[in-house]
Design an enzyme around this catalytic site. Structure first.
Site, mmCIF file in Angstrom:
data_model
loop_
_atom_site.group_PDB
_atom_site.id
_atom_site.type_symbol
_atom_site.label_atom_id
_atom_site.label_comp_id
_atom_site.label_asym_id
_atom_site.label_seq_id
_atom_site.Cartn_x
_atom_site.Cartn_y
_atom_site.Cartn_z
ATOM 1 N N SER A 107 6.020 7.702 -2.159
ATOM 2 C CA SER A 107 5.686 8.208 -2.213
ATOM 3 C C SER A 107 5.858 8.699 -0.346
ATOM 4 C CB SER A 107 4.064 8.379 -2.241
ATOM 5 O OG SER A 107 3.384 8.884 -2.075
ATOM 6 N N ASN A 157 0.602 10.694 2.041
ATOM 7 C CA ASN A 157 0.949 12.014 2.359
ATOM 8 C C ASN A 157 -0.168 12.420 1.836
ATOM 9 O OD1 ASN A 157 2.316 14.191 1.703
ATOM 10 N ND2 ASN A 157 3.714 13.566 0.004
HETATM 11 N N1 ATP Z 1 12.938 18.982 4.904
HETATM 12 C C1 ATP Z 1 11.507 18.742 5.495
HETATM 13 N N2 ATP Z 1 11.265 19.042 6.582
HETATM 14 C C2 ATP Z 1 9.654 19.224 7.464
HETATM 15 N N3 ATP Z 1 9.038 18.036 6.537
HETATM 16 C C3 ATP Z 1 9.337 17.574 5.837
HETATM 17 C C4 ATP Z 1 10.708 17.886 4.728
HETATM 18 N N4 ATP Z 1 10.654 16.825 3.851
HETATM 19 C C5 ATP Z 1 8.981 15.968 3.945
HETATM 20 N N5 ATP Z 1 8.298 16.769 4.971
HETATM 21 C C6 ATP Z 1 7.082 16.109 5.604
HETATM 22 O O1 ATP Z 1 6.867 15.287 4.427
HETATM 23 C C7 ATP Z 1 5.396 15.467 3.903
HETATM 24 C C8 ATP Z 1 5.330 14.468 2.806
HETATM 25 O O2 ATP Z 1 6.749 14.951 1.665
HETATM 26 P P1 ATP Z 1 6.289 15.624 0.345
HETATM 27 O O3 ATP Z 1 5.110 15.905 -0.120
HETATM 28 O O4 ATP Z 1 7.379 16.021 -0.043
HETATM 29 O O5 ATP Z 1 6.836 14.085 -0.296
HETATM 30 P P2 ATP Z 1 6.580 13.337 -1.829
HETATM 31 O O6 ATP Z 1 7.967 12.615 -2.073
HETATM 32 O O7 ATP Z 1 6.264 14.274 -2.620
HETATM 33 O O8 ATP Z 1 5.802 12.253 -1.978
HETATM 34 P P3 ATP Z 1 4.898 12.429 -3.200
HETATM 35 O O9 ATP Z 1 5.288 11.350 -3.968
HETATM 36 O O10 ATP Z 1 3.974 11.468 -3.217
HETATM 37 O O11 ATP Z 1 4.445 13.617 -3.829
HETATM 38 C C9 ATP Z 1 5.553 16.437 3.639
HETATM 39 O O12 ATP Z 1 4.266 17.237 3.676
HETATM 40 C C10 ATP Z 1 5.435 17.560 4.940
HETATM 41 O O13 ATP Z 1 5.002 17.835 6.291
HETATM 42 MG MG MG Z 2 5.426 15.059 -4.211
#
Ligand code: ATP
Ligand code: MG
Length: 1080
Positions: A107, A157
């Site tokens: 996450s 997150n």
């Molecule tokens: N490529 C990127 N560039 C800039 N910020 C990023 C990038 N990837 C992720 N982030 C930052 O990290 C945060 C968390 O990313 P994301 O929501 O994609 O996580 P996730 O892996 O989908 O988590 P979860 O499993 O909780 O949904 C985003 O809201 C953003 O602020």
């Molecule tokens: Mg996500």
């Protein structure tokens, strides 16, 4: 020439871990850190992309970057998620292979962001056009909608996906998107009613309260205050960097683009509001007289408002919160609910309402974005599922989420590690086995149908008798005790009896990503996911179309006594389907790594990353990759694909496919170390070799295309030429025919012209002959006539020659005079006596006649003119004539008098009563009465006197009194003297010795001098007893005043005297009258 680049150019660390030397966990981490520190967040392991969350926006996702990576080979540029997206898209488009993009990581590692980047890249590079753009926009805009309803802030997150999402994007043969299908996996609905400390409910609640207009909130019966709602945790309601109000607008806009109707959006918001209201309904205990506990709603206001929102009858819902009806085979039993049960029912309703709303949203979006065309689609699946989670307090949801991640890891292992190694062995390729951890055993612990944890949970839930979370744990303790990844304090496995980190109400699983402690509390309930039938029936009765759709089981006509499948069962089933689906597609991996726990940029926590690298099996991945082959393909498709590269295999290879491939490789002189021949496949070690083959193929395809083009163009040109030739013959034939026709017509008309000329010539010749003949005949006749004439004239001449001259003369004269008179008649002058015109004389010999005729005519017209006069007019004219005879050309005053009529009686003496006395004194008829000035000798000034003239006398009277001053009989007047000038002076000279001459002559002045003198003269002419009156006209005359004679002299006056005539006494003997020149 295009400059080929490579990921090796300007590399920080190594871009592909396969190239890492030496390969160890530390060097692996060092490489990641080094790249991360230089903002290089992407690194490859072969075709797998490792992505480290930068926690800040980097300038590497611009449209320029999209262009840079578009249509480039995977290893050509530095590692990027776009390279993977491009590779997947091109394989899909050009090789017709369905693709799936598997994004994994814990996450907050950046999975959702990565999935959005992939989608936006594909949207940017695929086809364009109005329809295609609309589809793209709808697919992209489905993200904000689902994120608003399915994401929430967690401790890990701020935008954590609380549901799993798999999206199939469908393309046509050209690679243009046609539509998509979204599948969602188990929403973490417990969050609706309760959120762990430091976390929030789903974003939409906060977005609605912050971003909706006052009007909307009023309609939804909501207040803009989070603290008013029990379901909203307050401690982290506002999240840094999250603008809920702006996001709300984005979501509404996205919903519109996706195709939600205005009333649908309103219904959705009503449901969201209803959930908030539901949370505010509270219960209080009440005891019944029979001893049972009951509950009552504390404050019915929220209930009322919620019922109004959803169109439910309040009493129905109130009853549903108070009773539970159990139906079993024709029997219905109603029991009252105590306070705890009522709260349970309320929360269950809220959770169900929200999760069903979420599923409905997904279905509704699918309806909008589904592909219209029924043709076969190519599919690219993007999987963004919730990441692996280890919280302090892990419950059923975490268990399910982590199970899903285990399954994904399993797929990864299956396809990249195990499957690959097994394939080498199967194909007889020389291979040293690489050790790796296979998590199939953990998956089995959870999903095994006989003794898996989910199966045990289901069994427990379905079992009659009292079922609690504890009995479930007991069951696990018995069944799973021996499993090496299962740990529980009370399991038969005595190993954990003294493990104090393991509480009694918990069990622990050693997941591939680490050990997770699960608290059993709530497992049974959440798995059962019970919603009392009374509540679903109450919901079904709602007068709200969306609610009715969401609770179909509440329809009394369709009562189903069977238990609905448990949450665990459903999830296991859908995960199974997903895995099967993924296995049919070509996988592309993005392994997301979280660099730190603080959501901070620039921090790279070694231990955290090391842990992720380990459990993700990245090291093993590199090892297998390094030892293995990058690419493999069965001989038949390989030969089919590259046979054009060798003359011997092109166009047909008649023999076994393997031999064909061998011939091909030898012919192409590929280094034998770069590939191996398996039993059914060829294995290519390095992507470079594959790219070499592809490059050659591309070149060859271009040559072939040119060849086909050449032949086609040749054929086309020839066909065109033949067509032109055929057309030319047809056109020529038509033209020739036309030209001949024209020529024939020309000859025909020429012949006619020649013919007509000949005929004309012949006819004229004949005519000439006939005319000559006729003329001869006429000439003969004429000659004969003349001859006869001459004969006759000769005979008679002597008879008329003697008097012919006079007769002719008379006749001519007569004719001339006749003509003269007729001409004169038509040009006679007018009848006016003063008209002096007369036509000119035509012949000299008529001169006298002409003058005489003029005179006669004038006399005649004068006579005619005169004959019109009356007697009076005649007298007047006679007087005027006389005046003319007397004064014309003698006195300067005369011309001005011609136009003045002689009025005579200017004073109207007989009519005016003032002069009655005077009139009576004068006996005769008054011929003239006027006012004159009598000039005084002494000073030359005049005195006004009335001047009367009768046939016998001249009378002077006083003007005022009318008294007669002097009366002179006319015979006494000897003469009258006047000047030659324009003055009105006249002297009446009396005969010497006459009685009236005692006082001397009269010097008078009058405006009517001419008339007075004329009348005086006329009286003298007509009267028999009088002599003709003398009129003396000169500028100097003598006037007798008593004894003296005074000379009156008229001189031309100086202009200073003005226009008036002035008389001055110069001396005793001279009176000077100055007459102005202008008066002349
Ligand atoms: N490529 C990127 N560039 C800039 N910020 C990023 C990038 N990837 C992720 N982030 C930052 O990290 C945060 C968390 O990313 P994301 O929501 O994609 O996580 P996730 O892996 O989908 O988590 P979860 O499993 O909780 O949904 C985003 O809201 C953003 O602020
Ligand atoms: Mg996500």
């Amino acid at each position: 020439m295009e400059v080929k680049t490579s990921l090796l150019d300007n590399m920080i660390g190594v871009g592909d871990m396969v190239l890492l030397e030496p390969l160890s966990e530390d060097s692996f981490l060092d490489n990641l850190r080094k790249r991360f520190d230089h903002n290089e967040i992407y690194t490859y392991i072969g075709s797998v992309v490792i992505s480290i969350n930068p926690y800040r926006s980097l300038p590497i996702f611009t449209p320029d970057k999209v262009e840079e990576y578009r249509n480039r080979n995977f290893y050509e540029l530095s590692p990027h998620i776009y390279a993977l997206a491009d590779e997947a898209y091109r394989s899909l488009r050009d090789q017709d292979k369905d693709q799936c993009i598997l994004i994994t990581g814990e996450s907050g590692a950046g999975k959702t962001e990565a999935s959005k980047l992939v989608m936006s890249y594909v949207a940017a590079v695929c086809g364009k056009g109005q329809e295609v753009n609309k589809v793209k926009e709808q697919l992209l805009q489905s993200n904000p909608v689902l994120e608003a309803f399915g994401n929430a802030k967690t401790v890990r997150n701020d935008n954590s996906s609380r549901f799993g999402k798999y999206m199939d994007i469908e393309f046509d043969f050209k690679g243009d998107p046609l539509g998509g299908v979204i599948s969602n996996y188990l929403l973490e609905k417990s969050r609706v009613v309760k959120q762990p400390r430091g976390e929030r409910n789903f974003h939409i609640f906060y977005q609605l309260l912050s971003g909706a207009s006052d009007d909307t909130l009023k309609k939804l019966k909501l207040e803009r205050d989070f603290s008013k709602y029990n379901y909203l945790s307050l401690d982290s309601a506002a999240v840094n960097g999250l603008d809920d109000a702006a996001n709300f607008r984005t979501v509404r806009n996205a919903m519109q683009i996706v195709g939600f109707m205005e009333d649908e959006m309103q219904s959705v918001l009503e449901l969201v509001a209803a959930v908030l209201k539901l949370g505010n309904i509270e219960f209080k205990p009440e005891s019944r007289c029979n001893g049972t506990d009951e509950s009552r709603i504390k404050d019915k206001n929220d209930l009322k408002e919620m019922c109004e929102l959803l169109g439910i009858e309040q009493s129905v819902l109130e009853r549903a919160f108070s009773y539970r009806t159990v139906e079993a085979k024709m029997e219905k039993v109603s029991t009252t609910l105590n306070v705890a049960q009522a709260y349970y029912a309320r929360d269950a309703l809220a959770k169900n309402l929200y999760s069903r709303l979420f599923s409905w949203l997904v279905t509704r979006i699918n309806e909008s974005i589904k592909a219209q065309a029924k043709t076969r689609h190519k599919v690219m699946g993007v999987l963004d599922i919730y990441g692996f989670e280890i919280f302090e307090d892990n419950s059923f949801e975490q268990f399910i989420i982590n199970y899903c991640n285990e399954k994904l890891q399993q797929i990864f292992i299956e396809l990249t590690l195990r499957e690959e190694q097994e394939e080498y062995v199967r194909e007889g390729i020389e291979w040293t086995n690489i050790e790796y951890f296979n998590n199939a055993i953990i998956c089995d612990l959870i999903e095994n149908n006989q003794n898996g944890i989910l199966a045990m949970l289901d069994e427990e839930c379905l079992r009659p008798g009292t079922v609690t979370d504890e009995t479930f744990l007991d069951k696990l303790n018995t069944v799973c005790a021996e499993h090496q990844h299962f740990e529980s304090r009370l399991s038969k496995n005595s190993k954990f009896l003294t493990d104090h980190s393991l509480p009694h109400n918990c069990f622990r699983i050693q997941h591939y990503a680490g050990k997770v402690l699960y608290r059993v509390e709530g497992f049974v309930d959440k798995n059962n996911d019970l919603l009392y039938r009374d509540l679903s029936q109450a919901m079904y009765k709602a007068n709200h179309s969306l609610i009715k759709q969401l609770f179909p089981e509440g329809n009394p006509a369709k009562v189903n006594l069977k238990r609905p499948p448990t949450a665990g069962f459903q999830f296991r089933h859908s995960v199974g389907t997903l895995m099967k689906n993924l296995l049919t597609k070509n996988p592309n991996y993005i392994r997301c790594i979280k660099p730190n726990d603080k959501k901070a940029s620039h921090i790279f926590t070694d231990s955290l990353v090391r842990h992720q690298v380990r459990y993700l099996g990245l090291m093993e991945n590199v090892r297998v990759r390094r030892a293995g082959y990058a690419f493999r393909q069965p001989y038949e498709p390989c030969l089919e694909r590259y046979k054009m590269l060798c003359k011997r295999t092109w166009p047909h290879w008649r023999g076994p496919a393997r031999e064909g491939v061998e011939v091909l490789m030898t012919d192409l002189q590929v280094n034998p170390e770069e590939f191996s021949y398996g039993r059914s496949k060829i294995f290519i070690r390095n992507p470079r070799t594959l790219f070499f083959l592809e490059e050659r193929r591309k070149q060859c395809l271009e040559d072939l295309a040119t060849l086909i083009q050449k032949i086609y163009r040749g054929w086309k040109c020839r066909t065109h030429f033949l067509l032109l030739k055929q057309s030319q013959i047809t056109v020529a034939a038509w033209y020739r025919r036309y030209a001949q026709q024209k020529k024939y017509k020309r000859i025909k008309s020429a012949t006619t012209v020649v013919q007509s000329y000949t005929r004309g010539w012949q006819a004229r010749k004949l005519l000439r002959e006939l005319k000559y003949q006729k003329r001869c005949e006429e000439a003969v006749t004429t000659i004969a006539a003349y001859w006869h004439g001459t004969q006759v004239r000769r005979e008679y001449r002597k008879f008329f020659r003697a008097n012919a001259g006079k007769k002719i003369y008379d006749f001519v004269i007569q004719r001339i005079i006749q003509k003269y008179f007729l001409g004169l008649r038509s040009s006679m002058p007018s009848m006016s006596p003063i008209d002096s015109s007369w036509p000119s004389r035509p012949y000299l010999f008529l001169d006298q006649t002409h003058t005489e005729l003029r005179r006669i005519f004038h006399l005649w017209r004068c006579k005619k003119y005169r004959s019109q006069f009356t007697e009076e007019k005649r007298a007047v004219y006679e007087e005027k004539l006389e005046a003319s005879e007397i004064f014309k050309d003698k006195k300067a005053l005369y011309p001005s008098s011609v136009s003045q009529p002689f009025k005579g009686d200017y004073l109207e003496i007989t009519k005016n009563p003032k002069y009655q006395k005077l009139s009576n004194a004068v006996e005769e008829k008054v011929l003239l009465a006027d006012v004159v000035n009598k000039i005084n000798r002494a000073n030359g000034k005049g005195t006004a006197r009335i001047f009367l003239l009768t046939k016998k006398n001249v009378v002077l009277a006083d003007q005022k009194t009318g008294q007669v001053k002097a009366s002179v009989p006319l015979p006494d007047v000897s003469s009258v003297s006047v000047s030659t000038q324009s003055d009105g002076f006249f002297a009446l000279k009396l005969k010497e010795g006459a009685a009236s001459a005692v006082k001397g002559d009269f010097l008078l002045s009058s405006e009517h001098l001419i008339e007075i003198i004329t009348k005086l003269h006329r009286v003298g002419t007509t009267a028999a007893d009088m002599e003709q009156l003398n009129i003396d006209i000169s500028d100097e005359f003598l006037v007798q005043f008593k004894q003296d004679k005074v000379c009156v002299k008229f001189i031309q006056g100086a202009p200073k005297n003005g226009n008036s005539v002035s008389c001055k006494r110069k001396n005793n003997r001279l009176l000077e009258v100055s007459v102005p020149t202008t008066a002349a």
